[in-house]
Every structure is written in C-alpha cells, then in structure tokens.
Scaffold this active site. Structure first.
Site, PDB file in Angstrom:
ATOM      1  N   PHE A  95       0.801  -1.331   0.138  1.00 46.57           N
ATOM      2  CA  PHE A  95       0.141  -0.108   0.025  1.00 46.57           C
ATOM      3  C   PHE A  95       0.953   1.326   0.072  1.00 46.57           C
ATOM      4  CE2 PHE A  95       0.311  -1.515   4.455  1.00 46.57           C
ATOM      5  CZ  PHE A  95       0.875  -0.450   5.085  1.00 46.57           C
TER       6      PHE A  95
ATOM      7  N   HIS B 194      -3.218  10.172  11.872  1.00 42.49           N
ATOM      8  CA  HIS B 194      -1.883   9.407  12.200  1.00 42.49           C
ATOM      9  C   HIS B 194      -1.282   9.831  13.327  1.00 42.49           C
ATOM     10  CE1 HIS B 194       2.251   7.997  11.740  1.00 42.49           C
ATOM     11  NE2 HIS B 194       2.692   9.018  12.400  1.00 42.49           N
TER      12      HIS B 194
ATOM     13  N   ARG C 254     -10.963   7.349  14.920  1.00 41.26           N
ATOM     14  CA  ARG C 254     -11.135   6.573  13.534  1.00 41.26           C
ATOM     15  C   ARG C 254     -12.464   6.135  13.335  1.00 41.26           C
ATOM     16  NH1 ARG C 254      -5.079   4.148  13.374  1.00 41.26           N
ATOM     17  NH2 ARG C 254      -4.214   5.766  11.872  1.00 41.26           N
TER      18      ARG C 254
HETATM   19  N1  UDP Z   1      -2.747   1.496   5.391  1.00 41.82           N
HETATM   20  C1  UDP Z   1      -3.432   1.177   4.264  1.00 41.82           C
HETATM   21  N2  UDP Z   1      -3.591  -0.032   3.919  1.00 41.82           N
HETATM   22  C2  UDP Z   1      -3.186  -1.167   4.825  1.00 41.82           C
HETATM   23  C3  UDP Z   1      -2.499  -0.965   6.127  1.00 41.82           C
HETATM   24  C4  UDP Z   1      -2.478   0.554   6.339  1.00 41.82           C
HETATM   25  O1  UDP Z   1      -3.646   2.010   3.522  1.00 41.82           O
HETATM   26  O2  UDP Z   1      -3.725  -2.286   4.539  1.00 41.82           O
HETATM   27  C5  UDP Z   1      -2.550   3.022   5.614  1.00 41.82           C
HETATM   28  C6  UDP Z   1      -3.215   3.587   6.741  1.00 41.82           C
HETATM   29  O3  UDP Z   1      -3.789   5.007   6.390  1.00 41.82           O
HETATM   30  C7  UDP Z   1      -2.326   3.663   7.858  1.00 41.82           C
HETATM   31  C8  UDP Z   1      -1.023   3.813   7.272  1.00 41.82           C
HETATM   32  O4  UDP Z   1      -1.136   3.415   5.842  1.00 41.82           O
HETATM   33  O5  UDP Z   1      -2.896   4.557   8.752  1.00 41.82           O
HETATM   34  C9  UDP Z   1       0.013   3.545   8.081  1.00 41.82           C
HETATM   35  O6  UDP Z   1      -0.129   2.187   8.670  1.00 41.82           O
HETATM   36  P1  UDP Z   1       0.198   1.411   9.851  1.00 41.82           P
HETATM   37  O7  UDP Z   1       0.234   0.062   9.986  1.00 41.82           O
HETATM   38  O8  UDP Z   1       1.219   2.247  10.481  1.00 41.82           O
HETATM   39  O9  UDP Z   1      -1.124   2.054  10.594  1.00 41.82           O
HETATM   40  P2  UDP Z   1      -1.259   3.148  11.662  1.00 41.82           P
HETATM   41  O10 UDP Z   1      -0.119   3.256  12.590  1.00 41.82           O
HETATM   42  O11 UDP Z   1      -1.678   4.374  11.039  1.00 41.82           O
HETATM   43  O12 UDP Z   1      -2.534   2.676  12.712  1.00 41.82           O
HETATM   44 MG    MG Z   2       1.993   3.398  11.972  1.00 40.02          MG
END
Ligand code: UDP
Ligand code: MG
Length: 136
Positions: free
Chosen positions: A60, A118, A105
């Site tokens: 992604f 974020h 969220r």
């Molecule tokens: N994201 C996405 N698809 C996925 C996983 C994550 O678009 O399958 C995006 C989502 O917006 C997320 C960001 O990538 O907030 C960063 O991912 P992370 O796993 O770090 O999640 P977070 O820390 O934001 O909860």
């Molecule tokens: Mg993250």
C-alpha cells in the site's frame, strides 16, 4: 508511573477536506492533550515517501504516499502524560471498521486508507516524526 511525552499527530487529507480539524483538535484537548505546535501544510509526494519510508516494502506504500500528499494536512506536536500510547488509544484501530466506539477513527474515518489521523507508535518514532515536521 507516567511520563510527560510528546507525539506527532496528523489530521489527514480526508478529515481536513471535510473541515473536521477544529472538531478533532477539540477531541485532543478534551482528552488531556496540549497542542504545543501545529501547522497546516500540503506536502509533496517525495516528502510523503520520506515520512512513510518505514512502509516502503508494503503493497500500500505508493497509494499511501499519493494520499498523504493529495491535499492539506494539519500536523501537531501533542503533549500529555503517556502521550504516545494515549494518542494511539484515542485514535483507535488502523481500520475504522475495527476501531472501538468513541475513537477518532471510528467517529471520523472513512476507510483503512482514509482513516483521518496518524499518530506516532513509539518514543523513538515520535522523536523522528516530530523532527521531520518541526525541526527548525
Ligand atoms: N494503510 C493502508 N492499507 C493497509 C494498511 C495501512 O492504506 O492495508 C495505511 C493507513 O492509512 C495507515 C497507514 O497506512 O494509517 C500506516 O499504516 P500503519 O500500519 O502504520 O497503521 P497506523 O499506525 O496508522 O495505525
Ligand atoms: Mg503506524
């Protein structure tokens, strides 16, 4: 034991586009966070790639970087006791569908990619991410 910490929060393009920034900032203030610094900016794709470089190998990654650079965002330095964990709790799960009632969220997120906020996930990353946006 609790430590005063600072963490980086971003109000993402989907929320700024819906004019939710004041409402979300109030959520932080009502939950004991002080907004030490904030700015509204529109970052380039290259800056988004640098910010999210920890995700470079994820499927992604490209969409994520296009998305974060797609419109204005509000970046904030938030402070309170246990700010990093407390912010993650207030934000809720990455996928709004899995997020608990009352979390940001759950309330504001539209989808796993357009999930409105974020937050840094560790002391080390909070320092890196705060420096990224606020180092003068
Ligand atoms: N994201 C996405 N698809 C996925 C996983 C994550 O678009 O399958 C995006 C989502 O917006 C997320 C960001 O990538 O907030 C960063 O991912 P992370 O796993 O770090 O999640 P977070 O820390 O934001 O909860
Ligand atoms: Mg993250």
């Amino acid at each position: 034991m609790s430590d005063i910490e600072q963490t980086l929060s971003i109000i993402k393009p989907d929320a700024v586009e819906r004019n939710l920034q004041d409402q979300i900032k109030n959520e932080f203030k009502n939950n004991g966070f002080e907004i030490i610094k904030e700015k509204k900016i529109h970052i380039s794709k290259e800056e988004a790639e640098k910010f999210y470089k920890v995700h470079v190998s994820k499927p992604f990654y490209n969409d994520l970087c296009n998305y974060l650079s797609s419109g204005p965002i509000v970046v904030m330095n938030l402070q309170r006791d246990n700010a990093i964990l407390e912010n993650r709790k207030l934000m809720g799960a990455t996928n709004p569908k899995d997020a608990e009632e009352g979390t940001l969220r759950k309330k504001y997120g539209l989808s796993i990619d357009k999930n409105s906020v974020h937050g840094s996930d560790s002391v080390e990353n909070a320092k890196i991410e705060l420096d990224f946006f606020f180092k003068d």
